[in-house]
Design a protein around this motif. Structure first.
Motif, short mmCIF file in Angstrom:
data_model
loop_
_atom_site.label_atom_id
_atom_site.label_comp_id
_atom_site.label_asym_id
_atom_site.label_seq_id
_atom_site.Cartn_x
_atom_site.Cartn_y
_atom_site.Cartn_z
N LEU A 45 -49.78 39.81 -32.41
CA LEU A 45 -49.82 38.87 -31.32
C LEU A 45 -48.40 38.40 -30.74
CD1 LEU A 45 -52.02 36.03 -33.03
CD2 LEU A 45 -52.65 37.99 -31.74
N LEU A 46 -48.09 38.76 -29.34
CA LEU A 46 -47.05 38.33 -28.67
C LEU A 46 -47.41 37.14 -27.69
CD1 LEU A 46 -45.76 41.88 -27.64
CD2 LEU A 46 -44.75 40.28 -29.44
N ALA A 47 -46.19 36.18 -27.77
CA ALA A 47 -46.24 35.02 -26.73
C ALA A 47 -45.30 35.58 -25.55
CB ALA A 47 -45.88 33.96 -27.31
N LEU A 48 -45.94 35.57 -24.44
CA LEU A 48 -45.14 35.94 -23.32
C LEU A 48 -44.94 34.81 -22.33
CD1 LEU A 48 -46.94 39.22 -22.43
CD2 LEU A 48 -45.00 39.05 -23.87
N SER A 49 -43.95 34.81 -21.97
CA SER A 49 -43.22 33.78 -20.60
C SER A 49 -42.90 34.84 -19.67
CB SER A 49 -42.12 32.78 -21.27
OG SER A 49 -41.87 32.36 -19.91
N GLY A 50 -43.95 35.03 -18.62
CA GLY A 50 -43.68 35.97 -17.86
C GLY A 50 -43.73 37.49 -18.24
N ASP A 51 -42.47 38.10 -17.96
CA ASP A 51 -42.44 39.52 -18.76
C ASP A 51 -41.64 39.47 -20.17
OD1 ASP A 51 -44.06 40.51 -16.64
OD2 ASP A 51 -42.23 40.76 -15.42
N THR A 52 -41.35 38.18 -20.55
CA THR A 52 -40.45 38.18 -21.65
C THR A 52 -41.29 37.69 -22.87
OG1 THR A 52 -38.61 37.30 -20.23
CG2 THR A 52 -38.36 37.02 -22.69
N ALA A 53 -40.94 38.58 -24.01
CA ALA A 53 -41.51 38.23 -24.99
C ALA A 53 -40.73 37.10 -25.82
CB ALA A 53 -41.66 39.24 -25.99
N VAL A 54 -41.61 35.89 -26.05
CA VAL A 54 -40.93 34.84 -26.78
C VAL A 54 -41.20 34.34 -28.19
CG1 VAL A 54 -40.20 33.89 -24.53
CG2 VAL A 54 -42.11 33.06 -25.59
N GLY A 55 -42.26 35.02 -28.66
CA GLY A 55 -42.85 34.55 -29.97
C GLY A 55 -43.89 35.78 -30.33
N CYS A 56 -43.93 35.94 -31.51
CA CYS A 56 -44.61 36.93 -32.11
C CYS A 56 -45.23 36.39 -33.53
CB CYS A 56 -44.06 38.29 -32.51
SG CYS A 56 -42.56 38.09 -33.62
N LEU A 57 -46.42 37.34 -34.00
CA LEU A 57 -47.11 36.87 -35.29
C LEU A 57 -48.04 38.20 -35.63
CD1 LEU A 57 -48.91 33.76 -36.19
CD2 LEU A 57 -50.17 35.79 -36.27
N VAL A 58 -48.04 38.66 -36.93
CA VAL A 58 -48.60 39.63 -37.56
C VAL A 58 -49.63 39.11 -38.31
CG1 VAL A 58 -48.60 41.75 -38.64
CG2 VAL A 58 -46.59 41.18 -37.28
N VAL A 59 -51.07 39.59 -38.20
CA VAL A 59 -52.13 39.42 -38.84
C VAL A 59 -52.49 40.62 -39.55
CG1 VAL A 59 -54.56 38.43 -38.83
CG2 VAL A 59 -52.97 37.68 -37.18
N THR A 60 -52.33 40.76 -40.78
CA THR A 60 -52.70 41.80 -41.61
C THR A 60 -54.01 42.25 -41.69
OG1 THR A 60 -52.95 40.90 -43.76
CG2 THR A 60 -50.70 41.41 -43.14
N ALA A 61 -54.56 43.48 -41.85
CA ALA A 61 -55.73 43.87 -42.30
C ALA A 61 -56.38 43.17 -43.19
CB ALA A 61 -56.04 45.24 -42.15
N SER A 62 -57.58 43.00 -43.18
CA SER A 62 -58.37 42.20 -44.33
C SER A 62 -58.32 43.21 -45.70
CB SER A 62 -59.89 42.08 -44.12
OG SER A 62 -60.39 41.48 -45.06
N VAL A 63 -57.81 42.38 -46.88
CA VAL A 63 -58.04 42.98 -48.16
C VAL A 63 -58.68 42.15 -48.93
CG1 VAL A 63 -56.47 43.70 -50.25
CG2 VAL A 63 -55.47 44.12 -47.99
N ASP A 64 -59.86 42.44 -49.79
CA ASP A 64 -60.69 41.39 -50.40
C ASP A 64 -61.04 40.28 -49.60
OD1 ASP A 64 -60.29 43.31 -52.49
OD2 ASP A 64 -58.44 42.14 -53.21
N GLY A 65 -61.34 40.42 -48.34
CA GLY A 65 -61.91 39.21 -47.38
C GLY A 65 -60.84 38.48 -47.07
N ARG A 66 -59.66 38.62 -47.21
CA ARG A 66 -58.47 37.81 -46.75
C ARG A 66 -57.52 38.57 -45.68
NH1 ARG A 66 -57.62 36.32 -52.62
NH2 ARG A 66 -58.69 33.91 -52.50
#
Length: 166
Positions: A69-90
């Motif tokens: 996930l990227l948070a954008l302010s206009g064309d500028t990336a100002v934040g990020c987060l990664v969600v991993t693929a599920s392993v054992d339902g998590r």
């Protein structure tokens, strides 16, 4: 000054970030700051451990099975987060970062909320994360979003492990 922000969901493989270089820059800032907070300050990306330099150099490959996930302010990336693929339902939330100039505007909250919606739509039963104990503001945010401290799955000292059912 009010900044407009939009959360853009980037899924790999198949899509490239709408902001070239934005994710790598955010990851570099995250890792350099984290090293400093751990008392292992480095002058720049070159001083980071190999695994972090690889992540910064080629996030598309490193996070190929994950949702970024990227948070954008206009064309500028100002934040990020990664969600991993599920392993054992998590799934796991990693690499939450908001550029310092954009903090206090709800960006981290929006990124985590979007990650939780994605996790629910993906059918996972829980989302977990780890956070350094000195990041009190982040821990408070996670608690407001329903995360609770759980038994550690990581042996690193000073790391708090948290989880939330979806």
């Amino acid at each position: 000054m009010i900044h407009q922000r939009e959360i853009a969901v980037v899924r790999w493989p198949g899509q490239v970030p709408p902001v070239q270089g934005g994710l790598a820059d955010l990851l570099a800032a995250y890792h350099v700051q984290t090293q400093a907070e751990k008392g292992e300050a480095v002058a720049g990306v070159e001083g980071l451990p190999d695994r972090y330099r690889t992540e910064i150099a080629d996030p598309q490959s490193v996070f190929a099975d994950d949702v970024v996930l990227l948070a954008l302010s206009g064309d500028t990336a100002v934040g990020c987060l990664v969600v991993t693929a599920s392993v054992d339902g998590r799934s796991e939330i990693k690499r939450l970062w908001t550029e310092p100039a954009f903090r206090g505007q709800g960006i981290a909250f929006s990124l985590i909320s979007t990650a939780l919606v994605h996790a629910e739509e993906s059918g996972v039963s829980a989302v977990r994360l780890s956070v350094w104990k000195w990041r009190a503001d982040a821990i408070a945010l996670y608690e407001r979003l329903g995360f609770t401290v759980t038994e550690s799955w990581d042996e690193r000292d000073q790391l708090v492990c948290m989880e939330r059912s979806v």
